[in-house]
Scaffold this motif. Structure first.
Motif, PDB file in Angstrom:
ATOM      1  N   LEU A   1       0.718  -1.204   0.095  1.00 32.40           N
ATOM      2  CA  LEU A   1      -0.126   0.079  -0.152  1.00 32.40           C
ATOM      3  C   LEU A   1       0.859   1.295  -0.188  1.00 32.40           C
ATOM      4  N   LEU A   2       1.927   1.218   0.738  1.00 31.16           N
ATOM      5  CA  LEU A   2       2.800   2.427   1.024  1.00 31.16           C
ATOM      6  C   LEU A   2       3.937   2.434   0.169  1.00 31.16           C
ATOM      7  N   GLY A   3       4.107   1.524  -0.728  1.00 29.69           N
ATOM      8  CA  GLY A   3       5.208   1.457  -1.519  1.00 29.69           C
ATOM      9  C   GLY A   3       6.605   1.218  -0.931  1.00 29.69           C
ATOM     10  N   ARG A   4       6.546   0.547   0.170  1.00 27.70           N
ATOM     11  CA  ARG A   4       8.042   0.468   0.776  1.00 27.70           C
ATOM     12  C   ARG A   4       8.841  -0.874   0.247  1.00 27.70           C
ATOM     13  N   PRO A   5       9.844  -1.002   0.633  1.00 32.90           N
ATOM     14  CA  PRO A   5      10.767  -2.299   0.362  1.00 32.90           C
ATOM     15  C   PRO A   5      10.326  -3.544   0.856  1.00 32.90           C
ATOM     16  N   ASN A   6      10.266  -4.677  -0.115  1.00 30.17           N
ATOM     17  CA  ASN A   6       9.741  -5.903   0.432  1.00 30.17           C
ATOM     18  C   ASN A   6      10.249  -6.709  -0.521  1.00 30.17           C
ATOM     19  N   LEU A   7      10.981  -7.949   0.139  1.00 33.93           N
ATOM     20  CA  LEU A   7      11.670  -8.648  -0.503  1.00 33.93           C
ATOM     21  C   LEU A   7      10.667  -9.599  -1.351  1.00 33.93           C
ATOM     22  N   ALA A   8       9.700 -10.057  -0.737  1.00 32.69           N
ATOM     23  CA  ALA A   8       8.721 -10.849  -1.239  1.00 32.69           C
ATOM     24  C   ALA A   8       7.873 -10.247  -2.650  1.00 32.69           C
ATOM     25  N   LEU A   9       7.940  -8.895  -2.583  1.00 34.60           N
ATOM     26  CA  LEU A   9       7.231  -8.351  -3.803  1.00 34.60           C
ATOM     27  C   LEU A   9       8.180  -8.218  -4.945  1.00 34.60           C
ATOM     28  N   VAL A  10       9.487  -8.238  -4.461  1.00 35.90           N
ATOM     29  CA  VAL A  10      10.692  -7.941  -5.620  1.00 35.90           C
ATOM     30  C   VAL A  10      10.991  -9.653  -6.356  1.00 35.90           C
ATOM     31  N   LEU A  11      11.058 -10.582  -5.285  1.00 27.20           N
ATOM     32  CA  LEU A  11      11.436 -11.813  -5.797  1.00 27.20           C
ATOM     33  C   LEU A  11      10.399 -12.805  -6.044  1.00 27.20           C
ATOM     34  N   GLY A  12       9.016 -12.383  -5.382  1.00 23.17           N
ATOM     35  CA  GLY A  12       7.997 -13.361  -5.465  1.00 23.17           C
ATOM     36  C   GLY A  12       7.975 -14.224  -4.013  1.00 23.17           C
ATOM     37  N   LEU A  13       6.952 -14.553  -3.785  1.00 25.14           N
ATOM     38  CA  LEU A  13       7.089 -15.480  -2.339  1.00 25.14           C
ATOM     39  C   LEU A  13       7.694 -16.655  -2.305  1.00 25.14           C
ATOM     40  N   PRO A  14       7.760 -17.592  -3.472  1.00 28.66           N
ATOM     41  CA  PRO A  14       8.528 -18.740  -3.147  1.00 28.66           C
ATOM     42  C   PRO A  14      10.084 -18.399  -3.197  1.00 28.66           C
TER      43      PRO A  14
END
Length: 299
Positions: free
Chosen positions: A238-251
């Motif tokens: 929602l806030l556009g924060r860094p998130n490794l799962a968003l970058v790489l994907g959950l698996p």
């Protein structure tokens, strides 16, 4: 001592050592009690406590170090939840402190916790040789200041949607999360006279754990509910924060966490094989930190 016993001991110590003033403002005292009587996983505190005992420190010193580090962590969470930060509504299964006591009180509670943390850690390390005492002070500054937690939070806030690679995302995660894990392992090690070889291995273990935890926490933020996680979720997207799962994907994020935990296991085994001790770390990871499913137990 098993983890349940340690958690019960530290939960009570967090209340007993809390920076309340019986003759002070009742609203502030109530907010401090509310903050310190709702502990999370206490993983950092338990790690600091067991590390202190491992290095031969007394129960009083171990408790002070553990509570000091947990107060730093708690203060960071209270500030992180504010509307100007993550604007969260839930933390540890209850409304965020600012939702119950107001933003001003939440900020003041954070300041009192940080002040008490410095006092506790200063007292616990006061009798050390000057070189070790200064090393502890430097470690605290690096963990919390512009090079550590505060700097990581600043990068988190200014990130928006610009960073879309795993390396930069991990760097921010390490600054936000790594400092307190490093502090929980290294400060007791320095206070207990650990060798430079031990310190190097412990720092690596703390880095691996913090990055693994953050990867799993990022995954949790995407897929878990507020009720299941005990805190507000979905904030990173929602806030556009860094998130490794968003970058790489959950698996891939979960696989990375497992790989990092494996690297930590090797370092722990190396310490044990060389006769340097720290055998409790293997059990610590197995019981309280080993990534599985959607997350670790380091909340």
């Amino acid at each position: 001592m098993d983890f349940l016993s340690i958690r019960q001991r530290l939960s009570q110590a967090l209340i007993d050592l809390a920076p309340r003033d019986r003759s002070g403002d009742p609203g502030l005292n109530a907010a401090i009690l509310r903050a310190t009587s709702n502990p999370g996983g206490l993983v950092r505190a338990a790690l600091a406590y067991e590390s202190s005992l491992e290095r031969g420190l007394g129960e009083t010193e171990a408790e002070a170090i553990a509570c000091g580090i947990e107060y730093f962590h708690l203060a960071s969470l209270i500030l992180d939840d504010l509307p100007c930060m993550d604007d969260a509504s839930t933390r540890r299964g209850r409304p965020c402190l600012h939702r119950e006591h107001g933003e001003g009180a939440a900020i003041l509670v954070s300041l009192t916790l940080i002040s008490r943390a410095y006092t506790l850690l200063g007292a616990a390390t006061a009798g050390l040789p000057e070189r070790d005492r200064l090393a502890c002070q430097t470690l605290i500054d690096q963990a919390l200041g512009a090079r550590g937690l505060a700097g990581g939070q600043a990068a988190d806030l200014s990130h928006s949607a610009g960073i879309r690679n795993a390396r930069d995302t991990a760097r921010i995660a390490l600054r936000k999360t790594g400092g307190l894990f490093i502090l929980a392992l290294l400060l007791p090690a320095i206070a207990g006279g650990a060798t430079s070889r031990e310190r190097s291995a412990l720092r690596a273990i703390a880095v691996y754990w913090s990055l693994a935890y953050q990867a799993l926490d990022d995954a949790r933020d995407l897929v878990s509910s507020d009720a299941a996680s005990g805190k507000s979720t979905g904030r990173d997207r929602l806030l556009g924060r860094p998130n490794l799962a968003l970058v790489l994907g959950l698996p891939a994020a979960r696989l990375r966490a497992l790989r990092l935990a494996g690297l930590a296991e090797r370092r722990i085994a190396g310490l044990a094989a060389s006769g340097l001790g720290w055998s409790f770390l293997a059990e610590f990871q197995r019981v309280r930190f080993r990534p599985s499913g959607a997350g670790a137990q380091a909340a």
